[in-house]
Design a protein around this motif. Structure first.
Motif, PDB file in Angstrom:
ATOM      1  N   ALA A   9      58.600  52.834  67.946  1.00 11.59           N
ATOM      2  CA  ALA A   9      58.266  51.513  68.479  1.00 11.59           C
ATOM      3  C   ALA A   9      58.447  51.477  69.996  1.00 11.59           C
ATOM      4  O   ALA A   9      57.636  50.884  70.716  1.00 11.59           O
ATOM      5  CB  ALA A   9      59.122  50.442  67.815  1.00 11.59           C
ATOM      6  N   VAL A  10      59.469  52.126  70.491  1.00 12.35           N
ATOM      7  CA  VAL A  10      59.696  52.182  71.934  1.00 12.35           C
ATOM      8  C   VAL A  10      58.587  52.987  72.605  1.00 12.35           C
ATOM      9  O   VAL A  10      58.080  52.606  73.670  1.00 12.35           O
ATOM     10  CB  VAL A  10      61.095  52.756  72.250  1.00 12.35           C
ATOM     11  N   ARG A  11      58.184  54.097  71.992  1.00 11.20           N
ATOM     12  CA  ARG A  11      57.082  54.895  72.547  1.00 11.20           C
ATOM     13  C   ARG A  11      55.790  54.078  72.580  1.00 11.20           C
ATOM     14  O   ARG A  11      55.022  54.149  73.537  1.00 11.20           O
ATOM     15  CB  ARG A  11      56.883  56.172  71.748  1.00 11.20           C
ATOM     16  N   ALA A  12      55.544  53.301  71.527  1.00 18.05           N
ATOM     17  CA  ALA A  12      54.344  52.463  71.488  1.00 18.05           C
ATOM     18  C   ALA A  12      54.388  51.392  72.575  1.00 18.05           C
ATOM     19  O   ALA A  12      53.379  51.129  73.236  1.00 18.05           O
ATOM     20  CB  ALA A  12      54.205  51.818  70.111  1.00 18.05           C
ATOM     21  N   ALA A  13      55.539  50.800  72.779  1.00 19.01           N
ATOM     22  CA  ALA A  13      55.680  49.789  73.832  1.00 19.01           C
ATOM     23  C   ALA A  13      55.486  50.409  75.213  1.00 19.01           C
ATOM     24  O   ALA A  13      54.835  49.814  76.084  1.00 19.01           O
ATOM     25  CB  ALA A  13      57.047  49.122  73.733  1.00 19.01           C
ATOM     26  N   ALA A  14      56.032  51.594  75.413  1.00 23.94           N
ATOM     27  CA  ALA A  14      55.865  52.279  76.700  1.00 23.94           C
ATOM     28  C   ALA A  14      54.396  52.631  76.935  1.00 23.94           C
ATOM     29  O   ALA A  14      53.885  52.486  78.050  1.00 23.94           O
ATOM     30  CB  ALA A  14      56.731  53.540  76.744  1.00 23.94           C
ATOM     31  N   ALA A  15      53.718  53.080  75.901  1.00 27.50           N
ATOM     32  CA  ALA A  15      52.298  53.415  76.027  1.00 27.50           C
ATOM     33  C   ALA A  15      51.476  52.168  76.342  1.00 27.50           C
ATOM     34  O   ALA A  15      50.545  52.213  77.156  1.00 27.50           O
ATOM     35  CB  ALA A  15      51.790  54.073  74.746  1.00 27.50           C
ATOM     36  N   THR A  16      51.829  51.048  75.734  1.00 25.75           N
ATOM     37  CA  THR A  16      51.151  49.787  76.027  1.00 25.75           C
ATOM     38  C   THR A  16      51.377  49.388  77.477  1.00 25.75           C
ATOM     39  O   THR A  16      50.446  48.948  78.159  1.00 25.75           O
ATOM     40  CB  THR A  16      51.641  48.680  75.081  1.00 25.75           C
ATOM     41  N   ALA A  17      52.580  49.563  77.964  1.00 30.56           N
ATOM     42  CA  ALA A  17      52.877  49.258  79.369  1.00 30.56           C
ATOM     43  C   ALA A  17      52.043  50.138  80.297  1.00 30.56           C
ATOM     44  O   ALA A  17      51.528  49.669  81.323  1.00 30.56           O
ATOM     45  CB  ALA A  17      54.367  49.441  79.644  1.00 30.56           C
ATOM     46  N   VAL A  18      51.877  51.400  79.933  1.00 28.58           N
ATOM     47  CA  VAL A  18      51.048  52.307  80.736  1.00 28.58           C
ATOM     48  C   VAL A  18      49.602  51.807  80.764  1.00 28.58           C
ATOM     49  O   VAL A  18      48.958  51.808  81.816  1.00 28.58           O
ATOM     50  CB  VAL A  18      51.135  53.754  80.211  1.00 28.58           C
ATOM     51  N   LEU A  19      49.083  51.368  79.628  1.00 27.97           N
ATOM     52  CA  LEU A  19      47.721  50.836  79.590  1.00 27.97           C
ATOM     53  C   LEU A  19      47.584  49.599  80.472  1.00 27.97           C
ATOM     54  O   LEU A  19      46.576  49.427  81.171  1.00 27.97           O
ATOM     55  CB  LEU A  19      47.295  50.503  78.160  1.00 27.97           C
ATOM     56  N   LEU A  20      48.587  48.735  80.453  1.00 27.91           N
ATOM     57  CA  LEU A  20      48.538  47.519  81.270  1.00 27.91           C
ATOM     58  C   LEU A  20      48.592  47.835  82.762  1.00 27.91           C
ATOM     59  O   LEU A  20      47.846  47.253  83.556  1.00 27.91           O
ATOM     60  CB  LEU A  20      49.668  46.571  80.873  1.00 27.91           C
ATOM     61  N   VAL A  21      49.458  48.747  83.144  1.00 27.44           N
ATOM     62  CA  VAL A  21      49.539  49.142  84.556  1.00 27.44           C
ATOM     63  C   VAL A  21      48.237  49.824  84.980  1.00 27.44           C
ATOM     64  O   VAL A  21      47.715  49.577  86.079  1.00 27.44           O
ATOM     65  CB  VAL A  21      50.764  50.053  84.801  1.00 27.44           C
ATOM     66  N   THR A  22      47.698  50.659  84.120  1.00 23.77           N
ATOM     67  CA  THR A  22      46.433  51.326  84.412  1.00 23.77           C
ATOM     68  C   THR A  22      45.316  50.297  84.586  1.00 23.77           C
ATOM     69  O   THR A  22      44.458  50.450  85.466  1.00 23.77           O
ATOM     70  CB  THR A  22      46.076  52.320  83.294  1.00 23.77           C
ATOM     71  N   LEU A  57      46.862  52.673  65.955  1.00 26.27           N
ATOM     72  CA  LEU A  57      45.756  51.729  65.806  1.00 26.27           C
ATOM     73  C   LEU A  57      45.959  50.496  66.678  1.00 26.27           C
ATOM     74  O   LEU A  57      45.006  49.997  67.300  1.00 26.27           O
ATOM     75  CB  LEU A  57      45.585  51.335  64.340  1.00 26.27           C
ATOM     76  N   LEU A  58      47.176  49.999  66.743  1.00 22.86           N
ATOM     77  CA  LEU A  58      47.456  48.858  67.626  1.00 22.86           C
ATOM     78  C   LEU A  58      47.231  49.217  69.091  1.00 22.86           C
ATOM     79  O   LEU A  58      46.695  48.415  69.858  1.00 22.86           O
ATOM     80  CB  LEU A  58      48.888  48.360  67.410  1.00 22.86           C
ATOM     81  N   LEU A  59      47.616  50.409  69.472  1.00 23.83           N
ATOM     82  CA  LEU A  59      47.411  50.848  70.849  1.00 23.83           C
ATOM     83  C   LEU A  59      45.921  50.996  71.143  1.00 23.83           C
ATOM     84  O   LEU A  59      45.449  50.594  72.217  1.00 23.83           O
ATOM     85  CB  LEU A  59      48.141  52.166  71.092  1.00 23.83           C
ATOM     86  N   ALA A  60      45.156  51.541  70.205  1.00 23.43           N
ATOM     87  CA  ALA A  60      43.707  51.673  70.388  1.00 23.43           C
ATOM     88  C   ALA A  60      43.060  50.296  70.522  1.00 23.43           C
ATOM     89  O   ALA A  60      42.184  50.093  71.371  1.00 23.43           O
ATOM     90  CB  ALA A  60      43.099  52.437  69.213  1.00 23.43           C
TER      91      ALA A  60
END
Length: 107
Positions: A9-22, A57-60
């Protein structure tokens, strides 16, 4: 919730943050929608290698929303044109495949 699930869950949240910053960076740079799509596909697929299928899937879906809302349209407006749905299928398929077929895959 077991520890492995919390770490995922933490990895997914971090990946989402990366997408938002990007998204912020790509908006400032004013790149085209093709570059957005390639970037979001690369980032979400790479992150999916470390995620379970539901998180991938949520990240996609998040990546699709960002591409559609900020590269194809403006101001976060989501549309469901044929090209938008193709982007969605591409992101979801690659995210799911990366998550399922990655080393140490967890469903």
């Amino acid at each position: 919730m077991e520890l492995l699930e919390k770490v995922t869950a933490v990895r997914a949240a971090a990946a989402t943050a990366v997408l938002l910053v990007t998204t912020a960076v790509l908006t400032v740079l004013g790149v085209g929608s093709s570059a957005w799509l390639i970037t979001m596909v690369a980032l979400s697929t790479a992150a999916a290698l470390t995620l379970t299928v539901p998180y991938a899937l949520l990240l996609a879906l998040t990546g699709w929303g960002l591409v559609t809302g900020f590269a194809v349209n403006t101001g976060g407006q989501l549309t469901f044109a044929a090209s938008d749905l193709r982007h969605l299928v591409l992101l979801v398929a690659l995210g799911a495949a990366a998550s399922l077929y990655s080393p140490g895959s967890r469903v």
